[in-house]
Design a protein around this motif. Structure first.
Motif, PDB file in Angstrom:
ATOM      1  N   ALA A   1       0.662  -7.611  11.002  1.00 12.30           N
ATOM      2  CA  ALA A   1       1.908  -7.456  10.142  1.00 12.30           C
ATOM      3  C   ALA A   1       1.624  -7.088   8.888  1.00 12.30           C
ATOM      4  CB  ALA A   1       2.315  -8.734   9.987  1.00 12.30           C
ATOM      5  N   ALA A   2       0.311  -7.094   8.451  1.00 16.22           N
ATOM      6  CA  ALA A   2      -0.246  -6.514   7.057  1.00 16.22           C
ATOM      7  C   ALA A   2      -0.213  -5.113   7.204  1.00 16.22           C
ATOM      8  CB  ALA A   2      -1.728  -6.954   6.827  1.00 16.22           C
ATOM      9  N   VAL A   3      -0.743  -4.454   8.313  1.00 16.27           N
ATOM     10  CA  VAL A   3      -0.771  -2.911   8.625  1.00 16.27           C
ATOM     11  C   VAL A   3       0.555  -2.415   8.457  1.00 16.27           C
ATOM     12  CG1 VAL A   3      -1.404  -1.005  10.172  1.00 16.27           C
ATOM     13  CG2 VAL A   3      -2.879  -2.963   9.999  1.00 16.27           C
ATOM     14  N   ALA A   4       1.535  -2.812   8.882  1.00 16.73           N
ATOM     15  CA  ALA A   4       2.944  -2.554   9.005  1.00 16.73           C
ATOM     16  C   ALA A   4       3.358  -2.394   7.728  1.00 16.73           C
ATOM     17  CB  ALA A   4       3.837  -3.123   9.693  1.00 16.73           C
ATOM     18  N   ALA A   5       3.007  -3.696   6.879  1.00 16.95           N
ATOM     19  CA  ALA A   5       3.724  -3.720   5.536  1.00 16.95           C
ATOM     20  C   ALA A   5       3.245  -2.902   4.432  1.00 16.95           C
ATOM     21  CB  ALA A   5       3.316  -5.301   4.990  1.00 16.95           C
ATOM     22  N   TRP A   6       1.607  -2.632   4.794  1.00 12.80           N
ATOM     23  CA  TRP A   6       1.186  -1.610   3.953  1.00 12.80           C
ATOM     24  C   TRP A   6       1.733  -0.145   4.076  1.00 12.80           C
ATOM     25  CZ3 TRP A   6      -4.954   0.070   3.694  1.00 12.80           C
ATOM     26  CH2 TRP A   6      -5.110   0.610   2.617  1.00 12.80           C
ATOM     27  N   ILE A   7       2.036  -0.148   5.253  1.00  6.84           N
ATOM     28  CA  ILE A   7       2.518   1.356   5.537  1.00  6.84           C
ATOM     29  C   ILE A   7       4.098   1.480   4.955  1.00  6.84           C
ATOM     30  CG2 ILE A   7       3.178   3.073   7.407  1.00  6.84           C
ATOM     31  CD1 ILE A   7       0.742   1.964   8.956  1.00  6.84           C
ATOM     32  N   THR A   8       4.625   0.643   5.237  1.00 10.87           N
ATOM     33  CA  THR A   8       6.267   0.672   4.608  1.00 10.87           C
ATOM     34  C   THR A   8       6.375   0.331   3.433  1.00 10.87           C
ATOM     35  OG1 THR A   8       6.519  -1.734   5.326  1.00 10.87           O
ATOM     36  CG2 THR A   8       7.139  -0.209   7.267  1.00 10.87           C
ATOM     37  N   THR A   9       5.792  -0.595   2.589  1.00  9.75           N
ATOM     38  CA  THR A   9       5.922  -0.750   1.354  1.00  9.75           C
ATOM     39  C   THR A   9       5.109   0.092   0.286  1.00  9.75           C
ATOM     40  OG1 THR A   9       4.260  -2.586   1.274  1.00  9.75           O
ATOM     41  CG2 THR A   9       6.846  -3.033   1.943  1.00  9.75           C
ATOM     42  N   ARG A  10       3.877   0.327   0.815  1.00 11.16           N
ATOM     43  CA  ARG A  10       2.552   1.027  -0.010  1.00 11.16           C
ATOM     44  C   ARG A  10       2.305  -0.003  -1.287  1.00 11.16           C
ATOM     45  NH1 ARG A  10       4.194   7.379  -0.434  1.00 11.16           N
ATOM     46  NH2 ARG A  10       4.487   7.921   1.830  1.00 11.16           N
ATOM     47  N   ASP A  11       2.514  -1.165  -0.970  1.00  7.10           N
ATOM     48  CA  ASP A  11       1.895  -2.003  -2.016  1.00  7.10           C
ATOM     49  C   ASP A  11       0.475  -2.583  -1.653  1.00  7.10           C
ATOM     50  OD1 ASP A  11       1.645  -4.482  -3.647  1.00  7.10           O
ATOM     51  OD2 ASP A  11       3.276  -5.512  -3.030  1.00  7.10           O
ATOM     52  N   TRP A  12      -0.153  -2.166  -2.610  1.00  8.82           N
ATOM     53  CA  TRP A  12      -1.564  -2.154  -2.722  1.00  8.82           C
ATOM     54  C   TRP A  12      -2.239  -3.473  -2.475  1.00  8.82           C
ATOM     55  CZ3 TRP A  12      -4.376  -5.716  -5.653  1.00  8.82           C
ATOM     56  CH2 TRP A  12      -3.766  -6.132  -6.700  1.00  8.82           C
ATOM     57  N   ARG A  13      -1.415  -4.552  -2.465  1.00 13.01           N
ATOM     58  CA  ARG A  13      -1.937  -5.792  -2.282  1.00 13.01           C
ATOM     59  C   ARG A  13      -2.139  -6.256  -0.870  1.00 13.01           C
ATOM     60  NH1 ARG A  13       2.355  -9.905  -3.967  1.00 13.01           N
ATOM     61  NH2 ARG A  13       3.639  -8.598  -2.769  1.00 13.01           N
ATOM     62  N   TRP A  14      -1.932  -5.717   0.029  1.00 17.10           N
ATOM     63  CA  TRP A  14      -1.727  -5.563   1.434  1.00 17.10           C
ATOM     64  C   TRP A  14      -3.061  -4.837   1.698  1.00 17.10           C
ATOM     65  CZ3 TRP A  14       0.905  -8.649   4.303  1.00 17.10           C
ATOM     66  CH2 TRP A  14       2.192  -9.051   3.783  1.00 17.10           C
ATOM     67  N   SER A  15      -3.752  -3.869   1.156  1.00 17.30           N
ATOM     68  CA  SER A  15      -5.112  -3.377   1.261  1.00 17.30           C
ATOM     69  C   SER A  15      -6.103  -4.343   1.139  1.00 17.30           C
ATOM     70  CB  SER A  15      -5.291  -2.235   0.103  1.00 17.30           C
ATOM     71  OG  SER A  15      -5.390  -2.604  -1.082  1.00 17.30           O
ATOM     72  N   VAL A  16      -6.158  -5.355   0.184  1.00 13.07           N
ATOM     73  CA  VAL A  16      -7.139  -6.243   0.080  1.00 13.07           C
ATOM     74  C   VAL A  16      -7.518  -7.047   1.498  1.00 13.07           C
ATOM     75  CG1 VAL A  16      -7.564  -8.454  -0.970  1.00 13.07           C
ATOM     76  CG2 VAL A  16      -6.463  -6.530  -2.249  1.00 13.07           C
ATOM     77  N   PRO A  17      -6.503  -7.534   2.375  1.00 12.51           N
ATOM     78  CA  PRO A  17      -7.096  -8.313   3.369  1.00 12.51           C
ATOM     79  C   PRO A  17      -7.753  -7.360   4.461  1.00 12.51           C
ATOM     80  CG  PRO A  17      -4.807  -8.413   3.427  1.00 12.51           C
ATOM     81  CD  PRO A  17      -5.238  -8.059   2.220  1.00 12.51           C
TER      82      PRO A  17
END
Length: 524
Positions: free
Chosen positions: A411-427
């Motif tokens: 889910a984090a991969v999908a969220a990072w791709i769709t939102t481009r929110d840097w926070r998802w990059s941390v995990p």
């Protein structure tokens, strides 16, 4: 409400929020400490690789470097006999000394016994819970979410067991999580100061210290150092270019290029993160450098099937600088030799009953047994006649956390791709840097407990998903449902932890009770 009253009210609210922001994570960390310290000294013997690190730590404290031990030293130490333990010669070192120095603190404070050599790991494990909770609070802006992250780490089986053993991995985890927390704090700090370049970055400096101590515990930390250093530079470059556009700077001149911005941002970051980490790492070898001549005499011709260092050390060094240069050259060759030990033919092709492929680590495919006492009398645990009792310590993660964590990473991969929110990059960067490198070394025995460095970042992914669902919920009823599901999830985590607690702590149980906890053949 008057302006002065409003200001006073705002100050009270701010202080209250800060208090809760610390009180909650500290309370969770104290719970983790109590759970980890309870009956910590049992069993009163060396478990698994404690036979190396606990004794190495004791030698470091006595001599400043690691000496070799005589045969049956373990039995003598357990019996409280501490004379005649050492051969007087340095021993083979396959990991740096930073983690062993921390183990030695517990031995110094509480004595050279099972509690003394494990207490540092328990304390550091609880501190990791605190740092993770504060890190997630910063990522989400929610103390509740931070406490959820802390509770998940508190009740994870892999982290729990590793916090009760004198191994190095728990110290590695602490320094990695601390380093990432510092980098996230630095991103917050610099985001409010994008008007000009800031050369002094206290949080980056602190991150460099933490990364240096992580590498000084285990070399595997170098992958996280590289990955997160590149990530924070990339994030800052994007933030600066975005701020330049939003401020209207593009109307007055050309926007700085990505490469030029990366150089301006990256060079200072390289100094404060990588450069500081290198110096701190080098300092962890101080005892070795001071006594390098002893290691040259013992291992100058190589050990096992590893190549010799050469004959450079046979020429006596002259003066302080000559001696220092020779010590550093000696350390470099020792690193080469040790790297060959880890990656060369010495370990290649060897097997171990608990080894496993990194492919299965995220789903708990093969846990690691630390202690097992089989076929104990049935009467000792109240088992039925004809049955037996047993004890075991199994490094097994909490299945609820690990299996849901694997889904959360997707889910984090999908969220990072769709939102481009840097926070998802941390995990995602954290998991990639602590998991993927092990695929390079699957030709030798590797073990699933190395994944203890993965689980904090997996937990970050889980909590970011929960936080995302909470914020996405548009109505009180939907938020209530999200909160209810999160509460049920936490209860399931705690119940599962207590279900497996007997095989985390070497508790006396019947064979049938033990077998019911072996959900898969590969867990046996």
């Amino acid at each position: 409400m008057g302006s002065s009253s409003q200001v006073a009210y705002d100050r009270v609210v701010t202080v209250s929020e800060k208090t809760r922001g610390w009180a909650g994570p500290i309370a969770v960390a104290l719970l983790a400490l109590v759970l980890r310290v309870w009956n910590l000294g049992y069993p009163k013997v060396f478990l698994f690789d404690e036979t190396y690190y606990a004794k190495d730590a004791y030698s470091l404290r006595k001599f400043g470097y690691v000496q070799d031990y005589v045969e049956k030293a373990n039995n003598r130490i357990v019996d409280g006999k501490f004379t005649g333990l050492f051969t007087g010669e340095p021993t083979q070192i396959v990991h740096p000394d930073a983690g062993k120095w921390l183990i030695s603190i517990g031995e110094w404070l509480f004595g050279m016994d099972s509690f003394g050599w494990r207490i540092s790991a328990a304390v550091v494990g609880a501190l990791t819970v605190l740092i993770l909770a504060r890190l997630v609070r910063r990522l989400t802006g929610s103390t509740v979410m931070g406490c959820i992250a802390g509770l998940l780490l508190c009740f994870d089986g892999t982290h729990f067991v590793m916090s009760r053993l004198a191994l190095l991995d728990i110290f590695l985890v602490f320094w990695l999580v601390s380093a990432v927390a510092c980098l996230v704090a630095d991103l917050d700090w610099i985001t409010a100061r994008l008007d000009r370049l800031r050369l002094f970055r206290p949080w980056q400096l602190a991150a460099g210290v933490c990364f240096g101590l992580a590498c000084g515990t285990k070399w595997s930390a170098v992958y996280a150092l590289a990955a997160f250093s590149l990530t924070v530079v990339a994030l800052e470059v994007l933030a600066r270019r975005r701020a330049w556009k939003e401020s209207g700077g593009h109307r007055h001149g050309k926007i700085p290029g990505r490469i030029s911005t990366a150089v301006v941002v990256g060079f200072p970051a390289f100094i404060t993160i990588v450069g500081v980490a290198f110096l701190v790492y080098l300092s962890t070898w101080t005892g070795w450098l001071i006594h390098h001549d002893l290691f040259e005499q013992r291992f100058g011709r190589g050990y096992g099937d590893n190549p010799a260092w050469g004959s450079y050390f046979e020429t006596p060094a002259k003066g302080f600088f000559g001696e220092s240069l020779q010590a550093l050259r000696s350390l470099w060759h020792f690193h080469q030799m040790t790297y060959d030990f880890h990656t060369g033919k010495y370990l290649a092709g060897k097997t171990h009953p608990y080894q496993s492929s990194p492919v299965g680590w995220l789903v708990l495919e093969r846990p690691v047994g630390v202690d097992a006492q089989n076929d104990l009398p049935a009467a000792s645990c109240g088992a039925p006649a004809g049955s037996t009792c047993m004890r075991q310590i199994l490094i097994l993660g909490n299945p609820i956390i690990w299996w849901s964590g694997a889904l959360a990473l997707v889910a984090a991969v999908a969220a990072w791709i769709t939102t481009r929110d840097w926070r998802w990059s941390v995990p995602l960067i954290g998991v990639a840097a602590t998991w993927l490198p092990w695929f390079l070394y699957d030709d030798r025995p590797v073990f699933s407990f190395y994944a203890v460095a993965i689980i904090p970042f997996t937990i970050i992914a889980i909590v970011l998903v929960i936080d995302g669902l909470w914020k996405f919920a548009g109505t009180p009823r939907t938020r209530y449902l999200v909160g209810l599901l999160a509460g049920i999830y936490l209860v399931a985590v705690v119940v599962t932890f207590w279900y497996f607690h007997p095989i985390y702590t070497d508790a006396l149980i019947s064979y049938d009770d033990w077998h019911r906890r072996m959900w898969f053949r590969r867990w046996i």
